[in-house]
Design a protein around this motif. Structure first.
Motif, PDB file in Angstrom:
ATOM      1  N   ASP A  37      -3.649  -1.431  -4.676  1.00  0.00           N
ATOM      2  CA  ASP A  37      -4.795  -0.517  -4.636  1.00  0.00           C
ATOM      3  C   ASP A  37      -5.774  -0.948  -3.534  1.00  0.00           C
ATOM      4  N   ARG A  38      -6.199   0.037  -2.700  1.00  0.00           N
ATOM      5  CA  ARG A  38      -7.042  -0.301  -1.545  1.00  0.00           C
ATOM      6  C   ARG A  38      -8.504  -0.507  -1.894  1.00  0.00           C
ATOM      7  N   HIS A  39      -8.901  -0.131  -3.108  1.00  0.00           N
ATOM      8  CA  HIS A  39     -10.310  -0.299  -3.492  1.00  0.00           C
ATOM      9  C   HIS A  39     -10.495  -1.406  -4.509  1.00  0.00           C
ATOM     10  N   PHE A  40      -9.540  -1.521  -5.452  1.00  0.00           N
ATOM     11  CA  PHE A  40      -9.702  -2.500  -6.529  1.00  0.00           C
ATOM     12  C   PHE A  40      -8.747  -3.682  -6.396  1.00  0.00           C
ATOM     13  N   GLY A  41      -7.891  -3.657  -5.365  1.00  0.00           N
ATOM     14  CA  GLY A  41      -6.905  -4.733  -5.216  1.00  0.00           C
ATOM     15  C   GLY A  41      -6.913  -5.336  -3.827  1.00  0.00           C
ATOM     16  N   ILE A  42      -5.729  -5.833  -3.390  1.00  0.00           N
ATOM     17  CA  ILE A  42      -5.605  -6.399  -2.038  1.00  0.00           C
ATOM     18  C   ILE A  42      -5.480  -5.259  -1.028  1.00  0.00           C
ATOM     19  N   GLY A  43      -4.723  -4.241  -1.418  1.00  0.00           N
ATOM     20  CA  GLY A  43      -4.494  -3.089  -0.549  1.00  0.00           C
ATOM     21  C   GLY A  43      -3.215  -3.224   0.255  1.00  0.00           C
ATOM     22  N   ALA A  44      -2.249  -2.320   0.038  1.00  0.00           N
ATOM     23  CA  ALA A  44      -0.995  -2.346   0.801  1.00  0.00           C
ATOM     24  C   ALA A  44      -0.181  -1.093   0.498  1.00  0.00           C
ATOM     25  N   ASP A  45       0.761  -0.780   1.416  1.00  0.00           N
ATOM     26  CA  ASP A  45       1.714   0.315   1.179  1.00  0.00           C
ATOM     27  C   ASP A  45       2.845  -0.136   0.253  1.00  0.00           C
ATOM     28  N   GLY A  46       3.035  -1.461   0.155  1.00  0.00           N
ATOM     29  CA  GLY A  46       4.121  -1.964  -0.676  1.00  0.00           C
ATOM     30  C   GLY A  46       4.023  -3.467  -0.857  1.00  0.00           C
ATOM     31  N   LEU A  47       4.888  -3.985  -1.716  1.00  0.00           N
ATOM     32  CA  LEU A  47       4.911  -5.431  -2.009  1.00  0.00           C
ATOM     33  C   LEU A  47       6.355  -5.895  -1.969  1.00  0.00           C
ATOM     34  N   MET A  48       6.578  -7.087  -1.388  1.00  0.00           N
ATOM     35  CA  MET A  48       7.922  -7.631  -1.352  1.00  0.00           C
ATOM     36  C   MET A  48       7.938  -9.043  -1.904  1.00  0.00           C
ATOM     37  N   THR A  49       9.004  -9.357  -2.622  1.00  0.00           N
ATOM     38  CA  THR A  49       9.183 -10.730  -3.087  1.00  0.00           C
ATOM     39  C   THR A  49      10.331 -11.359  -2.311  1.00  0.00           C
ATOM     40  N   LEU A  50      10.212 -12.660  -2.096  1.00  0.00           N
ATOM     41  CA  LEU A  50      11.280 -13.448  -1.479  1.00  0.00           C
ATOM     42  C   LEU A  50      11.831 -14.370  -2.560  1.00  0.00           C
ATOM     43  N   ALA A  51      13.143 -14.276  -2.799  1.00  0.00           N
ATOM     44  CA  ALA A  51      13.769 -15.119  -3.817  1.00  0.00           C
ATOM     45  C   ALA A  51      14.928 -15.899  -3.208  1.00  0.00           C
ATOM     46  N   ARG A  52      15.337 -16.949  -3.919  1.00  0.00           N
ATOM     47  CA  ARG A  52      16.490 -17.729  -3.467  1.00  0.00           C
ATOM     48  C   ARG A  52      17.758 -16.899  -3.573  1.00  0.00           C
ATOM     49  N   ASN A  53      18.733 -17.237  -2.717  1.00  0.00           N
ATOM     50  CA  ASN A  53      20.061 -16.633  -2.799  1.00  0.00           C
ATOM     51  C   ASN A  53      21.044 -17.757  -2.473  1.00  0.00           C
ATOM     52  N   ALA A  54      22.017 -17.960  -3.337  1.00  0.00           N
ATOM     53  CA  ALA A  54      22.914 -19.112  -3.186  1.00  0.00           C
ATOM     54  C   ALA A  54      23.777 -19.018  -1.922  1.00  0.00           C
ATOM     55  N   GLU A  55      24.081 -17.796  -1.461  1.00  0.00           N
ATOM     56  CA  GLU A  55      25.020 -17.646  -0.339  1.00  0.00           C
ATOM     57  C   GLU A  55      24.377 -17.424   1.027  1.00  0.00           C
ATOM     58  N   ILE A  56      23.224 -16.777   1.038  1.00  0.00           N
ATOM     59  CA  ILE A  56      22.572 -16.459   2.308  1.00  0.00           C
ATOM     60  C   ILE A  56      21.141 -17.013   2.289  1.00  0.00           C
ATOM     61  N   ASP A  57      20.351 -16.722   3.332  1.00  0.00           N
ATOM     62  CA  ASP A  57      19.032 -17.362   3.436  1.00  0.00           C
ATOM     63  C   ASP A  57      18.116 -17.041   2.248  1.00  0.00           C
ATOM     64  N   CYS A  58      18.059 -15.786   1.861  1.00  0.00           N
ATOM     65  CA  CYS A  58      17.157 -15.400   0.768  1.00  0.00           C
ATOM     66  C   CYS A  58      17.390 -13.936   0.391  1.00  0.00           C
ATOM     67  N   SER A  59      16.691 -13.479  -0.643  1.00  0.00           N
ATOM     68  CA  SER A  59      16.786 -12.097  -1.116  1.00  0.00           C
ATOM     69  C   SER A  59      15.423 -11.442  -1.052  1.00  0.00           C
ATOM     70  N   MET A  60      15.408 -10.170  -0.638  1.00  0.00           N
ATOM     71  CA  MET A  60      14.169  -9.392  -0.614  1.00  0.00           C
ATOM     72  C   MET A  60      14.235  -8.308  -1.688  1.00  0.00           C
ATOM     73  N   ARG A  61      13.123  -8.115  -2.416  1.00  0.00           N
ATOM     74  CA  ARG A  61      12.997  -6.938  -3.264  1.00  0.00           C
ATOM     75  C   ARG A  61      11.724  -6.223  -2.867  1.00  0.00           C
ATOM     76  N   TYR A  62      11.809  -4.891  -2.811  1.00  0.00           N
ATOM     77  CA  TYR A  62      10.698  -4.089  -2.298  1.00  0.00           C
ATOM     78  C   TYR A  62      10.155  -3.161  -3.387  1.00  0.00           C
ATOM     79  N   TYR A  63       8.838  -3.123  -3.499  1.00  0.00           N
ATOM     80  CA  TYR A  63       8.168  -2.223  -4.455  1.00  0.00           C
ATOM     81  C   TYR A  63       7.143  -1.400  -3.694  1.00  0.00           C
ATOM     82  N   ASN A  64       7.106  -0.105  -3.985  1.00  0.00           N
ATOM     83  CA  ASN A  64       6.123   0.775  -3.376  1.00  0.00           C
ATOM     84  C   ASN A  64       4.730   0.536  -3.972  1.00  0.00           C
ATOM     85  N   ALA A  65       3.726   1.118  -3.319  1.00  0.00           N
ATOM     86  CA  ALA A  65       2.333   0.954  -3.763  1.00  0.00           C
ATOM     87  C   ALA A  65       2.100   1.459  -5.187  1.00  0.00           C
ATOM     88  N   ASP A  66       2.935   2.401  -5.668  1.00  0.00           N
ATOM     89  CA  ASP A  66       2.749   2.883  -7.045  1.00  0.00           C
ATOM     90  C   ASP A  66       3.512   2.023  -8.056  1.00  0.00           C
TER      91      ASP A  66
END
Ligand SMILES: N[C@H](CCC[C@H](N)C(=O)O)C(=O)O
Length: 268
Positions: A37-66
């Motif tokens: 939220d741009r008024h009550f939060g940090i403000g962004a179009d989306g949020l991504m997490t970086l997680a471990r992945n045993a085979e490659i460098d890492c995993s991305m998960r993407y969430y929209n602003a809603d």
């Protein structure tokens, strides 16, 4: 609980990044919506997490602003690759997965907290066509329409109506309006599903726009410069004439860390 985050942007498409290798952050939809939220939060179009992945460098998960999960985000994934670089994860080419499949991202240039990142996208094998529109999946669904006067388009109004047309697009769709300015040069504006508004740039949208321009108008062009309200992106690909198959798709553009901070999930 206190969670560290970083804020990144790519051509004005902006994101909250969380290093979740220790698994302390639970991506609840309401919390993500509150943080974006741009008024009550940090403000962004989306949020991504970086997680471990045993085979490659890492995993991305993407969430929209809603708070809804998106399978992929082109500008987000470039920011994600720079975030991984800033966290010391992977080499000059990063290997990671998103919900739509495997991706590579090459760090082409680094300067201060910015970089130019070239991202590998999933192949496109099918383009649906209707009366004056095209529809394809470049990781997430995209509708593309050509216009003569980009400034005159009511992107939010028309975008919202097309996005909600679930008879044609059952999973909803991102909506792109494209003006051709030359051979391999286009300008575009995008209404994003999950943000439910026009954004300053959309990487999977730029990819969709370049492919549809080649498919429908410029069959011999495989290299595009795309001007968006927040900057410029480049898309190139391989294509076998006469097919709907586009492979080795690369999206190149800027990414930048804007600031870092800590939030307390109890406050949201
Ligand atoms: N901004 C993103 C697209 C996010 C996808 C999202 N709007 C969805 O369809 O779930 C990009 O640069 O590709």
């Amino acid at each position: 609980m206190q969670t560290a985050f970083a804020k990144y942007e790519g051509a004005g498409n902006d994101f909250i990044l969380i290093d979740n290798r220790e698994g302390g952050f639970t991506p609840r939809a309401e919390l993500i919506a509150a943080l974006c939220d741009r008024h009550f939060g940090i403000g962004a179009d989306g949020l991504m997490t970086l997680a471990r992945n045993a085979e490659i460098d890492c995993s991305m998960r993407y969430y929209n602003a809603d708070g809804s999960e998106g399978e992929m985000c082109g500008n987000g994934a470039r920011c994600f690759a720079l975030f991984a670089e800033h966290r010391g994860i992977g080499g000059e080419t990063k290997f990671f997965d998103a919900a739509d499949g495997l991706h590579t991202a090459r760090i082409r240039r680094l300067k201060g907290t910015s970089g130019e990142i070239e991202l590998g996208m999933i192949a496109v094998r099918e383009i649906r066509t209707g009366d004056g529109w095209w529809f394809l999946n470049t990781g997430v669904p995209h509708y593309v329409e050509f216009v003569d006067d980009l400034e005159a388009v009511d992107v939010t109004g028309r975008g919202r109506a097309i996005r909600r047309d679930t008879a044609r697009f059952p999973q909803g769709t991102n909506v792109n309006f494209v003006q051709i300015t030359g051979d391999g040069t286009i300008r575009m504006r995008t209404y994003e599903r999950g943000v439910e508004n026009e954004t300053l740039a959309c990487g999977t949208g730029a990819t969709a726009a370049a492919i549809v321009t080649a498919f429908a108008r410029q069959p011999h062009t495989t290299d595009f410069r795309i001007t968006v309200p927040g900057g410029a992106l480049a898309v190139r690909f391989s294509h076998e004439q006469g097919t709907q198959t586009y492979t080795d798709i690369r999206l190149t553009g800027p990414a930048r860390r804007v600031f870092e901070g800590v939030f307390d999930s109890e406050n949201f």
